[in-house]
Design a protein around this motif. Structure first.
Motif, PDB file in Angstrom:
ATOM      1  N   LEU A 145     -13.281 -75.139  79.647  1.00 55.58           N
ATOM      2  CA  LEU A 145     -12.592 -75.165  78.360  1.00 55.58           C
ATOM      3  C   LEU A 145     -12.744 -73.789  77.737  1.00 55.58           C
ATOM      4  N   HIS A 167      -8.865 -73.449  75.033  1.00 59.57           N
ATOM      5  CA  HIS A 167      -9.722 -73.963  73.969  1.00 59.57           C
ATOM      6  C   HIS A 167      -8.823 -74.361  72.798  1.00 59.57           C
ATOM      7  N   PHE A 176      -4.152 -76.756  74.707  1.00 55.26           N
ATOM      8  CA  PHE A 176      -5.259 -77.596  75.162  1.00 55.26           C
ATOM      9  C   PHE A 176      -4.724 -78.943  75.650  1.00 55.26           C
TER      10      PHE A 176
END
Length: 189
Positions: A145, A167, A176
């Motif tokens: 991430l 992220h 994301f």
């Protein structure tokens, strides 16, 4: 740098979280971020969480975990990234095992209510724990991430297929969601 696991309660919270994550059926996904934030894992001991998360997001995994952990009234803050991640997961059957490339809270000198990026040496320190977790968990899919999480995974596991997930902070929420959808739709989760 702040190590939340000097507090026995937070260490026990982490243990309960990992036990529950390991009990899940279905494909195993490891999702690695950068480090704990001052409003999140620093206070709970659990990656990608916050004290308020357990009351704000109605997810079966969180409902199971909440009675097994102890949250100090001081931990009842919200953390934006955790909220975005778990709200997304409400539409999924699988919950990844979350971890961080540096599993502590890095902060500027003497300013504990702020975050900073982990130093290269701190990420190096976290690699050993990440490799042990990977050996035990044996994930079917691995994703980072953000760049720091992805870079750490690529360094630790150069022969593995590491997926990058944007992220969600600083305007990255839609990217994301797209990245997580690809991860889950590709049949790995």
């Amino acid at each position: 740098m702040f190590n939340p696991y000097r507090d026995e309660t937070k260490l026990e919270n982490l243990k309960r979280y990992i036990e529950l994550a390991f009990e899940q059926s279905g494909p195993r996904v490891l999702l690695v971020g950068e480090a704990y934030g001052f409003k999140g894992g620093r206070l709970t001991g659990i990656p990608f969480s916050s004290g308020k998360l357990f009351d704000e997001v109605d997810h079966p995994f969180l409902r199971q975990l909440k009675p097994k952990i102890e949250l100090n009234p001081d931990t009842l803050t919200a953390e934006n990234t955790a909220s975005i991640v778990w709200r997304y997961l409400c539409s999924q059957n699988t919950v990844p095992l979350f971890w961080n490339s540096f599993p502590y809270h890095p902060h500027p000198s003497r300013i504990q209510k702020k975050n900073r990026a982990p130093l290269k040496a701190e990420i190096e320190e976290g690699l050993e724990l990440l490799q042990m977790l990977m050996d035990v968990y044996q994930p079917d899919a691995i994703a980072g991430l953000g760049r720091k999480g992805t870079d750490c995974l690529q360094k630790a596991f150069p022969d593995q297929d590491i997926r990058y997930i944007r992220h969600p902070s600083y305007g990255g929420k839609s990217d994301f969601i797209d990245g997580m959808n690809r991860l889950f739709l590709q049949g790995s989760a």
